[in-house]
Each structure stands twice: as structure tokens, then as C-alpha cells.
Design an enzyme around this catalytic site. Structure first.
Site, PDB file in Angstrom:
ATOM      1  N   SER A 201      37.845  43.714  45.463  1.00  0.00           N
ATOM      2  CA  SER A 201      37.714  42.711  46.515  1.00  0.00           C
ATOM      3  C   SER A 201      36.257  42.444  46.896  1.00  0.00           C
ATOM      4  CB  SER A 201      38.493  43.145  47.763  1.00  0.00           C
ATOM      5  OG  SER A 201      39.879  43.197  47.499  1.00  0.00           O
TER       6      SER A 201
ATOM      7  N   ASP B 214      43.768  34.818  46.951  1.00  0.00           N
ATOM      8  CA  ASP B 214      43.742  36.111  47.642  1.00  0.00           C
ATOM      9  C   ASP B 214      43.935  35.908  49.148  1.00  0.00           C
ATOM     10  OD1 ASP B 214      43.262  38.738  48.396  1.00  0.00           O
ATOM     11  OD2 ASP B 214      41.631  39.002  46.980  1.00  0.00           O
ATOM     12  N   ASP B 215      44.970  36.538  49.704  1.00  0.00           N
ATOM     13  CA  ASP B 215      45.216  36.538  51.157  1.00  0.00           C
ATOM     14  C   ASP B 215      45.550  35.157  51.719  1.00  0.00           C
ATOM     15  OD1 ASP B 215      44.602  39.196  50.983  1.00  0.00           O
ATOM     16  OD2 ASP B 215      42.929  39.160  52.391  1.00  0.00           O
TER      17      ASP B 215
ATOM     18  N   LYS C 285      38.772  37.733  40.306  1.00  0.00           N
ATOM     19  CA  LYS C 285      38.932  39.106  40.787  1.00  0.00           C
ATOM     20  C   LYS C 285      40.034  39.823  40.005  1.00  0.00           C
ATOM     21  CE  LYS C 285      40.962  41.404  44.805  1.00  0.00           C
ATOM     22  NZ  LYS C 285      41.368  41.273  46.213  1.00  0.00           N
TER      23      LYS C 285
ATOM     24  N   HIS D  86      40.766  43.740  40.025  1.00  0.00           N
ATOM     25  CA  HIS D  86      41.290  44.694  41.008  1.00  0.00           C
ATOM     26  C   HIS D  86      42.444  45.563  40.494  1.00  0.00           C
ATOM     27  CE1 HIS D  86      41.396  45.310  45.667  1.00  0.00           C
ATOM     28  NE2 HIS D  86      41.017  46.391  45.002  1.00  0.00           N
TER      29      HIS D  86
ATOM     30  N   ARG E 171      48.967  42.600  42.318  1.00  0.00           N
ATOM     31  CA  ARG E 171      48.447  42.134  41.024  1.00  0.00           C
ATOM     32  C   ARG E 171      49.053  42.914  39.861  1.00  0.00           C
ATOM     33  NH1 ARG E 171      43.719  39.024  42.411  1.00  0.00           N
ATOM     34  NH2 ARG E 171      43.842  38.899  44.685  1.00  0.00           N
TER      35      ARG E 171
ATOM     36  N   LYS F 136      49.618  40.056  55.948  1.00  0.00           N
ATOM     37  CA  LYS F 136      49.186  41.058  54.977  1.00  0.00           C
ATOM     38  C   LYS F 136      49.345  42.468  55.534  1.00  0.00           C
ATOM     39  CE  LYS F 136      45.000  42.561  52.533  1.00  0.00           C
ATOM     40  NZ  LYS F 136      43.646  42.139  52.071  1.00  0.00           N
TER      41      LYS F 136
ATOM     42  N   CYS G 168      46.564  43.909  47.826  1.00  0.00           N
ATOM     43  CA  CYS G 168      45.917  43.359  46.627  1.00  0.00           C
ATOM     44  C   CYS G 168      46.319  43.975  45.292  1.00  0.00           C
ATOM     45  CB  CYS G 168      44.401  43.460  46.776  1.00  0.00           C
ATOM     46  SG  CYS G 168      43.717  42.479  48.121  1.00  0.00           S
TER      47      CYS G 168
ATOM     48  N   ASP H  73      48.493  36.509  46.297  1.00  0.00           N
ATOM     49  CA  ASP H  73      48.853  37.922  46.133  1.00  0.00           C
ATOM     50  C   ASP H  73      49.557  38.496  47.350  1.00  0.00           C
ATOM     51  OD1 ASP H  73      46.603  37.976  47.800  1.00  0.00           O
ATOM     52  OD2 ASP H  73      45.732  39.749  46.857  1.00  0.00           O
ATOM     53  N   ASN H  74      49.257  37.971  48.524  1.00  0.00           N
ATOM     54  CA  ASN H  74      49.924  38.417  49.758  1.00  0.00           C
ATOM     55  C   ASN H  74      49.559  37.461  50.880  1.00  0.00           C
ATOM     56  OD1 ASN H  74      47.542  40.868  49.298  1.00  0.00           O
ATOM     57  ND2 ASN H  74      47.338  39.532  51.062  1.00  0.00           N
TER      58      ASN H  74
ATOM     59  N   HIS I  80      40.113  35.635  50.727  1.00  0.00           N
ATOM     60  CA  HIS I  80      39.852  36.975  51.252  1.00  0.00           C
ATOM     61  C   HIS I  80      38.490  36.978  51.936  1.00  0.00           C
ATOM     62  CE1 HIS I  80      39.144  41.312  51.230  1.00  0.00           C
ATOM     63  NE2 HIS I  80      40.349  41.526  50.727  1.00  0.00           N
TER      64      HIS I  80
END
Length: 507
Positions: free
Chosen positions: A158, A40-41, A133, A135, A84, A314, A80, A293-294, A241
Site C-alpha cells: 500500500s 483500492d478502498d 499495486k 500487495h 487480492r 473497510k 487489501c 478490493d474492499n 487508498h
């Protein structure tokens, strides 16, 4: 006599077949296992194989040395939930109706009619699990076990969507009586046959410190438990994240602050997964994909990663927002120590896995997927090229911000957030973004990956070609910038009045 001898020979041959050890027979005929590790991130330059030198990532280094780097691997959205949904469905997130980041008040999720990556694998008898996660909708009808997963253990959205969110803590410093806009963050356990259970209704910082380790340990157990059948494992880590947490084994280990510690623990997790696969003698029959994811949440500064040479992060569809550090590992199949610089995407994972395991994907127009089979790129075929003539770069609000091909990217006039060269925040508190605007611009990504120089006047034919591609996107997926609705959009899943709701504690 000859007939008797022939019968005897056939009998002995059949006996030989029936006496093959079950494990060997499974190894010879089993379809490949699939593992997707989704960070994540994470920024493009946050790990050593993609340029970081501040802290060691030995397991990701090993994954790159024994596998393949993908330097132009992009996601559908730089946020996010949208990102996904694209991974899980093989579609642009815009097509399946998921935008932005779903929060605790959201009453939507993936539509039950969508075919997920887990359901593709389940159709071929795979064991399926997710630890981390989700989401993509937190109410029971949207949980992973309603979308092809046998088991789920993790958080529904998140890890910053909780009463200790930094924005709320700042507000409470000024007003101690302020009420949190966030409910308590729950940990959920669910299985396909027994439903869900909230195993921890109020995750605390000490719990977050254990999440990377806890999800990894469960993933390793799943791999070993399913050694004798094909499996699909989805490990979407909540880190990196914010808020950032690491276990005691990694606190202070990087010498580069908590962000480095967290990345090192994620790297440890990757090593644990690879070791588990090798422990069941499945390295030559298991595809492992590592990506994000980003891009980095730049406003958090010292608690955020780096996109390296890429522009922004992001929340934008510049390269820093949606181009991800990606590694693929499959011993004996994916060529070791190689790099793929061709355009490919997270939306390609589903159709590629379907081809690998001989599963069907939706073919009717109403269930169209956008991803392509990238096996030639994975396996390093000499003449392999990107399967995407055009890739549509959407962000929130249904706006088409850019369209690109293998080399060029045409950006349309839109507003975006930026730090404008300023540093991000420190200690887990973000700096404020400012809004600015970009006009129609063409970037030559092969020679200007940082998107610094507009070359539209030099390549008018390319501009025309990409504008035509953008018109196809608007016709199919719409575009609020040009008031186009789009004929190929599908609805997200909706919570009906009689549907069960996940109980959340808002006190």
C-alpha cells in the site's frame, strides 16, 4: 474433365483461406482479451453508476451504459492483501493462507503451488501484465513475474506504507527524533526473463501524484503492443487508498476536495483503457471488469469514500466492507445498460475467465478453488441465478463473522470496529475507531441492505439453514471463534533462509 474442375475448385478455395489477412484471421479465432481494473478502498457509492452525484464519472457512466452493473458483487475480505489473494486464486483468502494487509516486514506471499489468474491466461498463450499495486508479497519469489505475469511495474504494497504515514508524522511532531517504522517506498519494474529492478527507491509525494497516470499510460501501451495476440491486463490502482494524490490535470477539478479529484482521475483511466481497446478494434473481443478490493476506509473522513446505504466499511464484513461497485463491459456480449442483482464475487473471476478462454483450472482436491462460473450472469441469461448457495464472510484472524445466501445474511457474535455515527478525520488524518460487538443476527438483505433490523425470530428455518452452512465452512476453512482448524486450508508461501530479499531502505 469433371475431376480436373473439382481439383481446380479445391485449389482456389484453399488459396482463399491462405490469403485471409492475418489480422482478420486473428479476429475470427482469437480468444477474448481480459482486463481487470481493481481500485483500492473504493466505497459502494463512490461513482455515479452506484449513486454518487457530487462529481462526474463519465467514463464509468459509459461503461455502465454499454455494459452491466453488478449490485451484489462481493469480495472475500474487507482488507487489501486478503482480498487480492482471492481475486488472483479464485479461492477464499482463508483457504490460501493470506489474511490482512502484508507489510514491509512480512516474509510471506502467494504459495508457488497456487494457480493464479495470470497463470490460467498464460496457459493459453496470453501476454500478461500488471501495472499498479501488487500487495501479495514483495520479495522476489513472491513478485507477479513469479506468478504468471510477463511484466510488472508498480509498488509492492500500500502507498501509505512509507515514512510519510500520517500516524508517524503525528508522532514526529511530538518527538522530532522519532525513527520511522516504515522503510522508503520503492517502485519496482520486473519482467519474467530479466528479473526485477528498483527503478525508484524512494517514492515522494510528487511521484504519487503521477501514479494513476503513469500506470494507465503503461497499460495503454501494453494493449496496443499486444493488439495481435490475446492479453490479460491487471490494473490495480493504488488509489483511492490514502494518502490521496492526483496529477495537475485533476487537482481541484471535482470541486469536492482531493477525494473527488482522485476518483475523477481513476475515471479518466477507465476511459483511456476503453479507448485503447477500441483503437485496436477489440471492443467486441475484450472483457473489462471494474471493481474494488474492499469498501471505504471510513476513519479518514474527507479523504475516504462512501458506502452509501451499506453498513460500515473497510475492515468489517458488514455490506459496506465487502460489497463493491462493479461494472463489466464487453461489446456485443454483455447486454448494454443492464443490471445484475444476483450474488457473485471476485472469487468467480478466475473460473469464469478460464471457461471463456477454454483453459483448465485445478481439479484435484489439494488445489480446490471456491469460485464459480458466472458467464450466465455476465451475459444476462434470462434464467440465470447466483451459483453460490452460501458465501462465507471471513475477516482477519480466521474468524467466521457471517454466512449469507442470495437474500439473507447470518452474522455471528464478534467484535468489530466502528465510528459509531461520528465523522471521520479531515485532511488525511484519521479519526479513532472504537470497538463494539454484535450478537447472532439475521438480516434480510433484499429488504434491509443497511443491516439495521435483526429478523432471526421471524425466519428460524433460514437461521438453521445458514448455521448448517457455517458448520460446513468451519469444517473446511476453520474458525477461531469456535476453535476449529479446518481440513481444507493451504499454506501461504514462505521466505526461506536462502531466498533473495527485496532490499528496502529503513533509514
Amino acid at each position: 474433365m469433371r475431376r480436373l474442375a473439382l481439383r481446380l475448385a479445391c485449389f482456389l478455395f484453399l488459396c482463399t483461406l491462405t490469403c485471409v489477412p492475418p489480422a482478420l484471421a486473428q479476429t475470427q479465432t482469437a480468444p477474448p482479451n481480459v482486463v481487470v481494473i481493481f481500485i483500492d478502498d473504493m466505497g459502494y457509492a463512490d461513482i455515479h453508476p452506484f449513486g454518487d452525484t457530487k462529481y462526474p464519472t463519465p467514463n464509468l457512466d459509459r461503461m455502465a451504459a454499454e455494459g452491466r452493473r453488478f449490485t451484489d458483487f462481493v469480495v472475500s475480505s474487507a482488507v487489501c492483501s486478503a482480498s487480492r489473494s482471492a481475486l488472483m486464486t479464485g479461492c477464499y483468502h482463508r483457504r490460501v493462507g493470506i489474511s490482512g494487509a502484508l507489510g514491509p516486514k512480512s516474509e510471506i506471499g502467494i504459495h508457488p503451488a497456487e494457480t493464479t489468474l495470470a497463470e490460467v491466461c498464460k496457459s493459453k498463450g496470453y501476454a500478461t501484465a500488471i501495472f499498479g499495486k501488487w500487495h501479495l508479497g514483495h520479495h522476489p519469489k513472491f513478485l507477479p513475474t513469479a506468478h504468471g505475469f510477463d511484466q510488472y511495474y508498480g509498488i509492492p504494497y500500500s502507498n501509505d506504507m512509507w515514512p510519510l504515514h500520517p500516524d508517524f508524522l503525528t508522532k514526529r511532531e511530538k518527538n522530532p527524533a522519532a525513527k520511522s517504522p516504515w522503510p522508503k517506498l520503492p517502485m519496482i519494474s520486473a519482467t519474467r526473463d530479466k528479473g526485477y529492478e528498483i527503478v525508484n527507491p524512494d517514492i515522494q509525494p510528487a511521484d504519487q501524484e503521477q501514479m494513476t497516470k503513469q500506470f494507465t499510460e503503461r497499460a495503454v501501451d501494453f494493449i496496443k503492443t499486444n493488439a495481435n495476440q490475446p492479453f490479460f491486463l491487471y490494473l490495480p490502482h493504488p488509489m483511492v487508498h490514502v494518502p490521496l494524490y492526483a496529477s495537475d490535470d485533476f487537482k481541484g477539478k471535482s470541486g469536492q476536495g482531493i477525494f473527488g479529484d482522485v476518483v475523477m482521475e481513476v475515471d479518466w483511466s477507465v476511459g483511456q483503457i476503453m479507448d485503447a481497446v477500441e483503437s485496436i478494434d477489440a471492443a467486441e473481443n475484450t472483457l473489462v471488469i471494474f471493481t474494488s478490493d474492499n469498501g471505504p476506509w471510513l476513519s479518514y473522513g474527507t479523504h475516504a469514500g462512501s458506502a452509501g446505504p451499506l453498513r460500515e466499511g473497510k475492515g468489517t464484513m458488514f455490506e459496506g466492507g465487502y460489497r463493491e461497485p462493479t461494472l463489466m463491459w464487453w461489446k456485443g456480449k454483455i447486454p448494454a445498460g443492464t443490471t445484475c442483482d444476483k450474488l457473485c464475487s471476485s472469487i468467480d473471476v478466475l473460473p469464469t475467465v478460464a471457461k471463456l478462454i477454454d483453459a483448465k483450472v485445478p481439479e484435484e482436491a489439494s488445489q480446490k478453488i471456491d469460485g464459480k462460473d458466472i458467464r450466465p450472469l455476465m451475459f444476462g441469461d434470462e434464467n440465470a441465478s447466483s451459483p453460490h448457495d452460501a458465501f462465507y464472510c471471513y475477516y482477519s484472524g480466521g474468524e467466521l463473522h457471517a454466512v449469507r445466501n442470495e437474500r439473507f445474511k447470518l452474522t455471528f457474535p464478534h467484535r468489530y470496529r466502528t465510528l459509531a455515527g461520528r465523522d471521520g478525520g479531515d485532511g488525511g488524518t484519521p479519526a479513532a475507531y472504537e470497538m463494539t460487538k454484535i450478537g447472532l443476527s439475521l438480516f434480510d438483505l433484499d429488504n434491509d441492505v443497511s443491516e439495521t433490523t435483526d429478523v432471526k425470530d421471524r425466519f428460524p428455518a433460514v437461521v438453521k439453514e445458514l448455521q448448517a452452512a457455517a458448520e460446513r465452512a468451519r469444517e473446511d476453512l476453520g474458525d477461531k471463534l469456535t476453535s476449529r482448524k479446518g481440513s481444507g486450508l493451504r499454506s501461504h508461501g514462505k521466505l526461506d533462509a536462502n531466498d533473495e530479499r527485496l532490499p528496502l531502505d529503513w533509514n
